[in-house]
Design a protein around this motif. Structure first.
Motif, short mmCIF file in Angstrom:
data_model
loop_
_atom_site.label_atom_id
_atom_site.label_comp_id
_atom_site.label_asym_id
_atom_site.label_seq_id
_atom_site.Cartn_x
_atom_site.Cartn_y
_atom_site.Cartn_z
N GLY A 80 0.78 -1.36 0.01
CA GLY A 80 -0.05 0.06 -0.12
C GLY A 80 0.76 1.22 -0.08
O GLY A 80 0.50 2.38 -0.74
N LEU A 81 1.82 1.35 1.01
CA LEU A 81 2.72 2.53 1.06
C LEU A 81 3.52 2.76 -0.29
O LEU A 81 3.57 3.85 -0.81
N ILE A 82 3.95 1.65 -1.01
CA ILE A 82 4.80 1.95 -2.15
C ILE A 82 4.05 2.26 -3.37
O ILE A 82 4.36 3.12 -4.01
N VAL A 83 2.69 1.92 -3.49
CA VAL A 83 1.94 1.96 -4.59
C VAL A 83 1.58 3.60 -4.42
O VAL A 83 1.60 4.26 -5.48
N VAL A 84 1.00 4.02 -3.32
CA VAL A 84 0.79 5.22 -2.96
C VAL A 84 2.22 6.27 -3.07
O VAL A 84 1.58 7.48 -3.76
N LEU A 85 3.14 5.96 -2.67
CA LEU A 85 4.57 6.88 -2.85
C LEU A 85 4.78 6.95 -4.28
O LEU A 85 5.49 7.94 -4.72
N ILE A 86 4.60 5.87 -5.15
CA ILE A 86 4.76 6.16 -6.58
C ILE A 86 3.75 6.56 -7.46
O ILE A 86 4.00 7.87 -7.97
N SER A 87 2.55 6.79 -7.08
CA SER A 87 1.44 7.12 -8.03
C SER A 87 1.05 8.62 -7.53
O SER A 87 0.99 9.19 -8.28
N PHE A 88 1.09 8.80 -6.18
CA PHE A 88 0.79 10.29 -5.65
C PHE A 88 1.68 11.36 -6.27
O PHE A 88 1.46 12.24 -6.71
N PRO A 89 3.13 11.14 -6.25
CA PRO A 89 3.78 12.34 -6.72
C PRO A 89 3.67 12.22 -8.14
O PRO A 89 3.72 13.32 -8.67
N ILE A 90 3.55 11.32 -8.89
CA ILE A 90 3.50 11.30 -10.31
C ILE A 90 2.12 12.07 -10.67
O ILE A 90 2.07 12.93 -11.47
N GLY A 91 1.07 11.80 -10.15
CA GLY A 91 -0.19 12.02 -10.35
C GLY A 91 -0.42 13.79 -9.91
O GLY A 91 -0.87 14.68 -10.50
N THR A 92 0.27 14.17 -8.87
CA THR A 92 0.39 15.49 -8.19
C THR A 92 1.05 16.60 -9.11
O THR A 92 0.63 17.12 -9.55
N VAL A 93 2.36 15.96 -9.76
CA VAL A 93 3.18 16.76 -10.67
C VAL A 93 2.39 16.81 -12.03
O VAL A 93 2.28 18.16 -12.54
N LEU A 94 2.02 15.98 -12.68
CA LEU A 94 1.23 15.86 -13.73
C LEU A 94 -0.08 16.77 -13.76
O LEU A 94 -0.44 17.60 -14.62
N ALA A 98 -0.60 20.29 -15.64
CA ALA A 98 -1.70 20.55 -16.62
C ALA A 98 -2.76 21.66 -16.30
O ALA A 98 -3.03 22.50 -16.96
N GLY A 99 -2.79 21.77 -14.89
CA GLY A 99 -3.89 22.87 -14.65
C GLY A 99 -3.36 24.28 -14.62
O GLY A 99 -3.85 25.17 -14.98
N TYR A 100 -1.88 24.27 -14.28
CA TYR A 100 -1.46 25.57 -14.33
C TYR A 100 -0.95 25.99 -15.71
O TYR A 100 -1.16 27.43 -16.22
N ASP A 106 -2.02 20.74 -21.28
CA ASP A 106 -3.27 20.22 -20.15
C ASP A 106 -3.99 19.14 -21.25
O ASP A 106 -4.34 18.14 -20.76
N GLN A 107 -4.31 19.33 -22.23
CA GLN A 107 -5.09 18.56 -23.18
C GLN A 107 -4.44 17.25 -23.23
O GLN A 107 -4.95 16.31 -23.09
N THR A 108 -2.97 17.34 -23.57
CA THR A 108 -2.32 15.98 -23.77
C THR A 108 -2.20 15.34 -22.57
O THR A 108 -2.45 13.88 -22.49
N ILE A 109 -2.10 15.87 -21.33
CA ILE A 109 -1.85 15.15 -20.06
C ILE A 109 -3.28 14.65 -19.68
O ILE A 109 -3.44 13.32 -19.41
N MET A 110 -4.35 15.24 -19.96
CA MET A 110 -5.75 14.74 -19.48
C MET A 110 -6.07 13.81 -20.41
O MET A 110 -6.95 13.05 -19.95
N ARG A 111 -5.75 13.58 -21.66
CA ARG A 111 -6.24 12.67 -22.64
C ARG A 111 -5.69 11.57 -22.32
O ARG A 111 -6.19 10.17 -22.39
N ILE A 112 -4.26 11.62 -22.01
CA ILE A 112 -3.47 10.24 -21.33
C ILE A 112 -4.26 9.78 -20.26
O ILE A 112 -4.25 8.70 -20.13
N THR A 113 -4.58 10.66 -19.38
CA THR A 113 -5.26 10.40 -18.11
C THR A 113 -6.39 9.66 -18.47
O THR A 113 -6.81 8.60 -17.58
N SER A 158 -7.83 21.23 -8.52
CA SER A 158 -7.68 21.99 -7.34
C SER A 158 -6.83 23.10 -7.71
O SER A 158 -6.87 24.40 -7.38
N VAL A 159 -5.79 23.14 -8.66
CA VAL A 159 -4.94 24.15 -9.35
C VAL A 159 -5.73 25.03 -10.18
O VAL A 159 -5.65 26.24 -9.75
#
Length: 274
Positions: A80-94, A98-100, A106-113, A158-159
């Motif tokens: 649980g900790l490793i999965v969150v520690l990997i996915s949380f920073p990646i998702g947060t930065v992307l 995208a938002g800023y 933004d369109q490229t990142i969100m389409r991949i998402t 949020s951004v």
């Protein structure tokens, strides 16, 4: 002090906090708490019911179920900790980028998402884990690959709500470069909803990992992982109810604890709740 008072004033949040602390302490001191070797078989003691010698009974090859659950706490919590520690920073930065920045970025990142989110998470994780091969490491990679898009969407939303705030405009007026604004102003002030989600996700990641192990794509015998223990107990369920009951209760309590704690953090960290 106000935050601590809010946490302690909620009985359910305190229950969640106590459960999580017990889980953490169990994982930290597993060798001292366990009464037997979790992987050593003893055919003479197979399928023994719960007793003073074996608190949760024994499995089909005589291994102590209590000791296996205690050591399994380490495995499940680490996943649980490793999965969150990997996915949380990646998702947060992307999400923040995208938002800023907006526009094509933004369109490229969100389409991949959106591509990742278009598949049911557990089905996508099963496909990745099956392609990589059954192991705990591959389960971690499979779950991390399916979890980061949720943080991306949360942080981006949020951004977008704060990118034109006065303190951001003030930083621009003072000549701060976009990189500094993004990592010093935008992300710290938009990360609270994602942090709340991460606390909730710990329990769901553990549940998903147990599900993958249950179908043979995760931890392999004789690893004392809870999902694998449930899978191994299917054929002896009628003769040894305890073999499946106690690992299932361990999963239930763990998910419940992280959910209650996540709900409490939502009340404390969400500005709308203040």
């Amino acid at each position: 002090m106000i935050l601590i008072r809010k946490v302690t004033s909620s009985p359910l949040t305190m229950v969640g906090l106590i459960i999580v602390l017990i889980i953490l302490l169990t994982a930290a001191f597993a060798p001292l708490i366990a009464t037997h070797d979790p992987t050593e078989p003893n055919i003479l003691n197979k399928l023994q019911p719960p007793s003073a010698e074996h608190y949760f009974g024994t499995d089909e090859v005589g291994r102590d179920i209590f000791s296996r659950i205690v050591h399994g706490t380490r495995i499940s919590l680490r996943i649980g900790l490793i999965v969150v520690l990997i996915s949380f920073p990646i998702g947060t930065v992307l999400g923040a980028i995208a938002g800023y920045i907006g526009g094509r970025v933004d369109q490229t990142i969100m389409r991949i998402t959106d591509i990742f989110l278009s598949f049911p998470g557990i089905i996508l994780a099963m496909s990745i884990a099956a392609a990589l091969g059954p192991s705990i490491e591959n389960v971690v990679l499979a779950l991390a690959a399916t979890w980061w898009p949720w943080y991306t969407r949360i942080v981006r939303s949020s951004v977008l709500s704060i990118k034109n705030s006065e303190f951001i405009e003030a930083s621009r007026a003072l000549g701060a470069n976009p990189f500094r604004i993004l990592f010093k102003e935008v992300i710290p002030n938009s990360i609270a909803p994602a942090t709340i989600q991460a606390s909730l996700d710990l329990g769901f990641v553990i549940l998903s990992a147990a599900g993958l192990s249950f179908i043979g794509l995760g931890a392999q015998p004789p690893s004392p992982e809870w999902g694998a223990m449930l899978s191994n107990s299917r054929e002896i369920l009628r003769d040894a109810w305890w073999a499946a009951t106690f690992p299932g209760i361990a999963i239930l309590i763990t998910v419940l604890g992280f959910n209650l704690l996540g709900d409490g953090l939502n009340d404390v960290l969400d500005p709308k709740q203040r």
